[in-house]
Design a protein around this motif. Sequence first.
Motif, PDB file in Angstrom:
ATOM      1  N   PHE A 119       0.661  -4.667 -37.263  1.00 25.17           N
ATOM      2  CA  PHE A 119       0.461  -4.572 -38.712  1.00 25.17           C
ATOM      3  C   PHE A 119      -0.555  -5.625 -39.160  1.00 25.17           C
ATOM      4  CE2 PHE A 119       1.375  -5.647 -43.082  1.00 25.17           C
ATOM      5  CZ  PHE A 119       1.777  -4.465 -43.696  1.00 25.17           C
ATOM      6  N   ARG A 120      -0.333  -6.859 -38.743  1.00 25.05           N
ATOM      7  CA  ARG A 120      -1.178  -7.961 -39.200  1.00 25.05           C
ATOM      8  C   ARG A 120      -2.561  -7.955 -38.550  1.00 25.05           C
ATOM      9  NH1 ARG A 120       3.627 -12.345 -39.641  1.00 25.05           N
ATOM     10  NH2 ARG A 120       4.251 -11.792 -41.778  1.00 25.05           N
ATOM     11  N   GLU A 121      -2.658  -7.501 -37.325  1.00 31.46           N
ATOM     12  CA  GLU A 121      -3.949  -7.480 -36.634  1.00 31.46           C
ATOM     13  C   GLU A 121      -4.820  -6.289 -37.032  1.00 31.46           C
ATOM     14  OE1 GLU A 121      -3.027  -7.578 -32.449  1.00 31.46           O
ATOM     15  OE2 GLU A 121      -2.557  -9.733 -32.498  1.00 31.46           O
ATOM     16  N   ASN A 122      -4.232  -5.253 -37.627  1.00 32.75           N
ATOM     17  CA  ASN A 122      -4.947  -4.004 -37.884  1.00 32.75           C
ATOM     18  C   ASN A 122      -4.869  -3.550 -39.339  1.00 32.75           C
ATOM     19  OD1 ASN A 122      -5.705  -3.342 -35.031  1.00 32.75           O
ATOM     20  ND2 ASN A 122      -3.485  -3.446 -34.805  1.00 32.75           N
ATOM     21  N   ASP A 123      -4.867  -4.497 -40.257  1.00 38.78           N
ATOM     22  CA  ASP A 123      -4.869  -4.177 -41.689  1.00 38.78           C
ATOM     23  C   ASP A 123      -3.760  -3.199 -42.067  1.00 38.78           C
ATOM     24  OD1 ASP A 123      -7.139  -5.800 -42.235  1.00 38.78           O
ATOM     25  OD2 ASP A 123      -8.423  -4.216 -41.436  1.00 38.78           O
ATOM     26  N   ASN A 159      10.204  -4.914 -32.875  1.00 32.35           N
ATOM     27  CA  ASN A 159       9.828  -5.391 -34.204  1.00 32.35           C
ATOM     28  C   ASN A 159       8.677  -6.384 -34.146  1.00 32.35           C
ATOM     29  OD1 ASN A 159      11.696  -3.783 -35.463  1.00 32.35           O
ATOM     30  ND2 ASN A 159      13.121  -5.430 -35.908  1.00 32.35           N
ATOM     31  N   THR A 160       8.701  -7.283 -33.167  1.00 38.15           N
ATOM     32  CA  THR A 160       7.620  -8.261 -33.025  1.00 38.15           C
ATOM     33  C   THR A 160       6.293  -7.553 -32.782  1.00 38.15           C
ATOM     34  OG1 THR A 160       9.176  -9.908 -32.179  1.00 38.15           O
ATOM     35  CG2 THR A 160       6.832 -10.273 -31.713  1.00 38.15           C
ATOM     36  N   ARG A 161       6.303  -6.517 -31.948  1.00 39.30           N
ATOM     37  CA  ARG A 161       5.082  -5.755 -31.671  1.00 39.30           C
ATOM     38  C   ARG A 161       4.559  -5.083 -32.939  1.00 39.30           C
ATOM     39  NH1 ARG A 161       3.827  -0.569 -31.175  1.00 39.30           N
ATOM     40  NH2 ARG A 161       5.980   0.116 -31.012  1.00 39.30           N
ATOM     41  N   VAL A 162       5.463  -4.456 -33.700  1.00 36.17           N
ATOM     42  CA  VAL A 162       5.049  -3.755 -34.921  1.00 36.17           C
ATOM     43  C   VAL A 162       4.478  -4.749 -35.933  1.00 36.17           C
ATOM     44  CG1 VAL A 162       5.853  -2.377 -36.878  1.00 36.17           C
ATOM     45  CG2 VAL A 162       6.652  -1.835 -34.565  1.00 36.17           C
ATOM     46  N   ILE A 163       5.125  -5.885 -36.101  1.00 32.08           N
ATOM     47  CA  ILE A 163       4.634  -6.908 -37.037  1.00 32.08           C
ATOM     48  C   ILE A 163       3.249  -7.396 -36.601  1.00 32.08           C
ATOM     49  CG2 ILE A 163       5.020  -9.254 -37.902  1.00 32.08           C
ATOM     50  CD1 ILE A 163       8.097  -8.554 -37.644  1.00 32.08           C
ATOM     51  N   ARG A 164       3.067  -7.664 -35.316  1.00 30.32           N
ATOM     52  CA  ARG A 164       1.777  -8.116 -34.804  1.00 30.32           C
ATOM     53  C   ARG A 164       0.695  -7.065 -35.049  1.00 30.32           C
ATOM     54  NH1 ARG A 164      -0.639  -6.671 -30.600  1.00 30.32           N
ATOM     55  NH2 ARG A 164       1.224  -5.942 -29.496  1.00 30.32           N
ATOM     56  N   GLU A 180      14.916 -17.349 -42.196  1.00 28.24           N
ATOM     57  CA  GLU A 180      13.925 -16.398 -42.679  1.00 28.24           C
ATOM     58  C   GLU A 180      13.640 -15.368 -41.590  1.00 28.24           C
ATOM     59  OE1 GLU A 180      10.466 -18.187 -44.414  1.00 28.24           O
ATOM     60  OE2 GLU A 180      11.670 -19.728 -45.399  1.00 28.24           O
ATOM     61  N   ARG A 181      13.549 -14.105 -41.995  1.00 32.84           N
ATOM     62  CA  ARG A 181      13.336 -13.008 -41.061  1.00 32.84           C
ATOM     63  C   ARG A 181      12.325 -12.030 -41.665  1.00 32.84           C
ATOM     64  NH1 ARG A 181      17.268 -14.109 -37.643  1.00 32.84           N
ATOM     65  NH2 ARG A 181      19.324 -14.774 -38.337  1.00 32.84           N
ATOM     66  N   ILE A 182      11.801 -11.154 -40.810  1.00 29.79           N
ATOM     67  CA  ILE A 182      10.888 -10.099 -41.259  1.00 29.79           C
ATOM     68  C   ILE A 182      11.344  -8.791 -40.632  1.00 29.79           C
ATOM     69  CG2 ILE A 182       8.522  -9.220 -41.289  1.00 29.79           C
ATOM     70  CD1 ILE A 182       7.580 -12.127 -40.987  1.00 29.79           C
ATOM     71  N   PRO A 235       2.792   4.734 -43.982  1.00 32.76           N
ATOM     72  CA  PRO A 235       2.836   3.518 -44.793  1.00 32.76           C
ATOM     73  C   PRO A 235       3.996   2.633 -44.346  1.00 32.76           C
ATOM     74  CG  PRO A 235       3.589   5.410 -46.073  1.00 32.76           C
ATOM     75  CD  PRO A 235       3.146   5.929 -44.744  1.00 32.76           C
ATOM     76  N   MET A 236       3.683   1.367 -44.106  1.00 34.53           N
ATOM     77  CA  MET A 236       4.675   0.413 -43.604  1.00 34.53           C
ATOM     78  C   MET A 236       4.829  -0.738 -44.587  1.00 34.53           C
ATOM     79  SD  MET A 236       5.674   1.581 -40.621  1.00 34.53           S
ATOM     80  CE  MET A 236       6.471   0.125 -39.953  1.00 34.53           C
ATOM     81  N   ILE A 237       5.978  -1.403 -44.474  1.00 35.64           N
ATOM     82  CA  ILE A 237       6.252  -2.562 -45.305  1.00 35.64           C
ATOM     83  C   ILE A 237       6.918  -3.620 -44.432  1.00 35.64           C
ATOM     84  CG2 ILE A 237       8.498  -1.659 -46.075  1.00 35.64           C
ATOM     85  CD1 ILE A 237       7.865  -2.845 -48.871  1.00 35.64           C
ATOM     86  N   LEU A 238       6.441  -4.851 -44.525  1.00 35.30           N
ATOM     87  CA  LEU A 238       7.085  -5.970 -43.854  1.00 35.30           C
ATOM     88  C   LEU A 238       7.919  -6.686 -44.913  1.00 35.30           C
ATOM     89  CD1 LEU A 238       4.223  -7.507 -41.659  1.00 35.30           C
ATOM     90  CD2 LEU A 238       5.818  -5.651 -41.097  1.00 35.30           C
ATOM     91  N   VAL A 239       9.223  -6.643 -44.721  1.00 28.87           N
ATOM     92  CA  VAL A 239      10.149  -7.214 -45.694  1.00 28.87           C
ATOM     93  C   VAL A 239      10.558  -8.601 -45.224  1.00 28.87           C
ATOM     94  CG1 VAL A 239      12.345  -6.927 -46.884  1.00 28.87           C
ATOM     95  CG2 VAL A 239      10.983  -4.908 -46.281  1.00 28.87           C
ATOM     96  N   HIS A 240      10.172  -9.622 -45.979  1.00 35.22           N
ATOM     97  CA  HIS A 240      10.563 -10.998 -45.688  1.00 35.22           C
ATOM     98  C   HIS A 240      11.911 -11.210 -46.369  1.00 35.22           C
ATOM     99  CE1 HIS A 240       6.437 -12.376 -44.412  1.00 35.22           C
ATOM    100  NE2 HIS A 240       6.191 -11.194 -44.958  1.00 35.22           N
TER     101      HIS A 240
END
Length: 140
Positions: A13-17, A6-11, A42-44, A28-33
């Motif tokens: 996502f944020r680094e590559n628009d 999950n940490t890799r996917v979140i990173r 708090e989690r993502i 299509p992906m979604i980061l759910v806070h």
Amino acid sequence: MAEDFNTRVIREFRENDGRVGEPFTGLPMILVHHVGAKSGAERIAPLRWFPDGDRWVVVASAAGAPRHPAWFHNLMANPDVTVEISDGEGAVETRRVHASELPDDERERIWTWIKDTNGGFADYERKTDRRIPLVAFTAR
């Protein structure tokens, strides 16, 4: 120390628009806070989403595990959340949304479509005895 999945996917996502690599390349992906129902932490959760009119739908499959994923329980306890939404092609937006589990009639229609177009979800369903919930996010 190695990054967890999950940490890799979140990173990525944020680094590559909003674009991530395998197994989600081009999707299509979604980061759910979300907030832990018991812990308050708090989690993502990075998830694949599916369109349904003006809603974003996610599957609480946990890859066919016997229990619902923790994020599902957290959303049911605290349904008003923030999401980062990607179309998989480089557009990302942040929205405030309300999460709700789909009722049976809506769930069956969307679940059938998801399984027909994304076979991995049918595999998850075969692995478990539980009814896999679908969660819709509606903009607030």
